[in-house]
Design a protein around this motif. Structure first.
Motif, short mmCIF file in Angstrom:
data_model
loop_
_atom_site.label_atom_id
_atom_site.label_comp_id
_atom_site.label_asym_id
_atom_site.label_seq_id
_atom_site.Cartn_x
_atom_site.Cartn_y
_atom_site.Cartn_z
N ASN A 163 63.39 103.85 52.47
CA ASN A 163 62.41 104.50 53.36
C ASN A 163 61.65 103.49 54.23
O ASN A 163 60.60 103.85 54.76
N LYS A 187 70.81 104.40 54.21
CA LYS A 187 70.47 105.49 53.30
C LYS A 187 71.51 106.61 53.41
O LYS A 187 72.00 107.12 52.40
N VAL A 226 63.63 103.01 48.30
CA VAL A 226 63.71 101.66 48.88
C VAL A 226 64.28 101.69 50.30
O VAL A 226 64.05 100.78 51.08
N GLY A 228 60.88 110.52 52.47
CA GLY A 228 61.04 109.74 53.70
C GLY A 228 60.57 110.48 54.93
O GLY A 228 60.88 110.08 56.05
N LEU A 229 59.83 111.58 54.75
CA LEU A 229 59.36 112.33 55.92
C LEU A 229 57.85 112.21 56.06
O LEU A 229 57.19 113.09 56.60
N LEU A 287 59.23 95.17 48.79
CA LEU A 287 58.98 96.08 49.93
C LEU A 287 57.56 96.61 49.90
O LEU A 287 56.93 96.77 50.95
N SER A 342 62.16 96.75 45.40
CA SER A 342 61.11 97.76 45.59
C SER A 342 59.72 97.10 45.59
O SER A 342 58.87 97.42 46.41
N SER A 372 66.29 110.65 60.71
CA SER A 372 66.43 110.56 59.27
C SER A 372 66.95 111.87 58.69
O SER A 372 67.92 111.88 57.92
N LEU A 418 56.19 97.72 53.36
CA LEU A 418 57.29 98.44 54.02
C LEU A 418 57.56 99.79 53.38
O LEU A 418 58.13 100.68 54.01
N ILE A 419 57.21 99.91 52.10
CA ILE A 419 57.20 101.26 51.52
C ILE A 419 55.84 101.44 50.85
O ILE A 419 55.30 100.50 50.28
N TRP A 437 70.81 112.23 56.72
CA TRP A 437 71.13 112.56 55.32
C TRP A 437 71.68 113.97 55.17
O TRP A 437 72.54 114.23 54.34
#
Lengths: 271, 303
Positions: free
Chosen positions: B260, B190, B258, A64-65, A35, A32, B74, A40-41, B78
């Motif tokens: 994402n 994921k 992680v 993640g949206l 990243l 984490s 995505s 990346l995150i 999921w």
């Protein structure tokens, strides 16, 4: 008896998951961190979006949206812009750039809405007295400047954002020295515009005390075959020749471009 | 008697072939549920996003198309992983297929892996089809946007050829890139972890609805529990509440954030193969452990 067996199995399963959790945590935390370092995150600070978005949107962002929320907010901002709801536009762009801090175009568009569209809307709002209009318009220009400065903090190598800030200082605030400073910074950033040097020179020419520096630069541009010898370059050189009392022998032979413009368009307004 | 026992063919304890048969039949089962109709919705969405012509810069136009497409991929992956995995075992029970399979020499581990494999195969195929569709749209959009931008910049006559090239390269950076495949892989990883988690829940769940709700909650919590834990640790310190509730929750629930990385890879951030390998390893570990725990709960379950 059966219940005992089920409870025992459930507890064993939980224990296995807990042990697995203990074992994988250092690896997962390390990944984490890596990243986040590689951008990346995005680390989303708990208070970073506080008050700007609702809980469900916040969950969507974490889930993640983030780009989808970004698109929705961009469309919302567009809608608000069409109805001249400037506060909504400002809030929407604050959300967009918090979600997508590396998106240079969003920083640029947000600042453009504030420093040009919202400012112009206030300046031409005939429902309020001229003094108030002017003050309100200037307030939006300053908001645009502050917004761009935040964008530059996030993207210090961005030539585009420095150039935009230079433009606002030059066109909206008439601060040639600050405009020159940011055009210069844009020349040193990533992907500078080829005309950034010319714009730097034009602003420098209007910055009190830096006329000599501007003249030398403009003359370099004038003689550089790679650079465009634009009417603005010629006009600024002619102005500086007067101001700096350049000897006649060293002056450029070009006529004043404004005279040519006035010959072609007699009603043209020149600055 | 002993002669007849000797003539029986030996059944291998673990057979990838049997798992493949189960996985492919699960794939067929899911396809018959009209799963791929989602692709029509996806195609409409991508077409709409690629024609969204607001006051965007050329690079923004491409970015919006990518964000919308990968966002849809995505969500599909999921959501499908939870819904499809949750219905599989109950449906096999309802159809009595489960009894037919388990009465044969098929170990329960193979049954579970076959089911999970089928879901992952369906998600994988759907993602690949979506990626192909999306890449086609993006390529077409990139070509048209580049052509119009080149024409515009040249017509202005203010920029040198080199400067125009720089501007076009910046737009190209938001176009079709190999890196986008990494985003696709991250989405798949994921979804695989979500599917394995849902399968684990479904082995002890009393209903499909329960499985879906629990899996969805764990999935959501898995995106912010580390953030919340940080706050709680600050608030409560090393108290009993922290030790007995917070820390175990953080340990047990996977950190879905992680995975994402797709968001930023789509935005143009470079990603190394080493990072993708680490992510794949982590996802494989989750799938393996969740499958093992699922088997432990499922192995002597009576139907």
């Amino acid at each position: 008896m059966k219940l005992n067996r089920i409870v025992k199995k459930a507890l064993t399963a939980l224990a296995i998951l807990l042990l697995f959790g203990l074992a994988k945590s250092p690896f997962e935390n390390g990944l984490s961190r890596k990243l986040q370092e590689a951008k990346l995150i995005a680390p989303i600070p708990a208070g970073g979006l506080g008050g700007l978005i609702g809980q469900s949107t916040f969950l969507a962002v974490l889930g993640g949206l983030r780009p989808l929320v970004g698109i929705y907010t961009t469309l919302h901002a567009f809608d608000a812009w069409s109805f001249k709801e400037w506060d909504t536009v400002e809030r929407d762009y604050a959300i967009i750039t918090t979600l997508l801090p590396d998106d240079i175009d969003s920083w640029k568009t947000g600042a453009w809405h504030m420093a040009y569209n919202a400012a112009a809307s206030e300046l031409y709002d005939e429902s309020v007295p001229p003094t108030v209009r002017k003050r309100n318009g200037r307030a939006w220009i300053i908001k645009g400047v502050e917004y761009l400065k935040k964008g530059i903090e996030q993207n210090p190598r961005s030539a585009v954002l420095q150039h935009e800030l230079g433009d606002i200082y030059r066109q909206q605030l008439e601060e040639p020295c600050l405009a020159a400073k940011h055009y210069k910074l844009s020349m040193e950033g990533d992907y500078p515009k080829s005309f950034a040097q010319r714009f730097y020179a034009y602003s420098l020419a209007r910055c009190p005390g830096r006329e000599r520096e501007a003249y030398d630069l403009l003359m370099r541009i004038y003689h550089d075959p790679e650079e465009k010898r634009t009417p603005s370059v010629i006009k600024r050189i002619l102005e500086l020749e007067e101001k700096l009392n350049i000897p006649a022998a060293n002056r450029i032979p070009d006529p004043d471009p404004d005279l040519e413009i006035l010959r072609r368009y007699p009603n043209a307004k020149l600055d | 008697m002993s002669d007849s026992v000797e003539t029986l063919p030996r059944v291998p304890l673990f057979s990838p072939g049997r798992i493949w048969v189960l996985a492919s039949s699960t794939f067929t089962q899911l396809v018959r549920m009209r799963t791929f109709y989602f692709l029509i919705v996806f195609a409409i969405l991508v077409a709409a996003a690629s024609n969204l012509d607001l006051l965007y810069t050329p690079a923004q136009k491409l970015r919006i198309l990518k964000d919308a497409s990968f966002g849809a991929m995505s969500i599909f992956s999921w959501l499908f992983a939870i819904a499809a995995t949750a219905v599989l075992i109950p449906r096999d029970l309802e159809d009595r297929t489960l009894y037919t399979i388990l009465s044969k020499p098929v170990p329960r581990l193979e049954y579970l892996l076959g089911k999970l494999g089928g879901v992952m195969l369906t998600i994988g195929v759907a993602l690949v089809v979506m990626q192909v569709l999306f890449t086609g749209f993006l390529f077409f959009r990139e070509v048209t946007v580049l052509a119009s931008e080149r024409q515009y910049l040249e017509s202005q006559g203010e920029m040198s050829a080199a400067d125009i090239q720089v501007q076009l390269d910046l737009i190209r950076a938001q176009g079709v890139q190999w890196q986008l495949l990494y985003a696709l892989v991250a989405i798949f990883l994921k979804a695989s972890v979500v599917a394995a988690l849902t399968m684990l829940v479904s082995t002890f769940a009393s209903s499909t609805l329960f499985t879906m709700i629990v899996s969805s909650i764990v999935f959501m919590v898995g995106h912010f529990h580390k953030l919340a834990a940080g706050y709680w640790l600050e608030e409560f310190g090393d108290s009993l509440f922290t030790k007995l509730i917070i820390k175990p929750i953080v340990m047990i629930i996977p950190d879905f954030r992680v995975f994402n990385v797709a968001e930023n890879v789509v935005g143009g951030e470079p990603v190394s193969a080493a990072i993708m390998l680490s992510l794949t390893g982590l996802a494989a570990l989750y799938v393996a452990v969740y499958s093992a725990v699922a088997l432990y709960l499922f192995i002597d379950k009576e139907f």
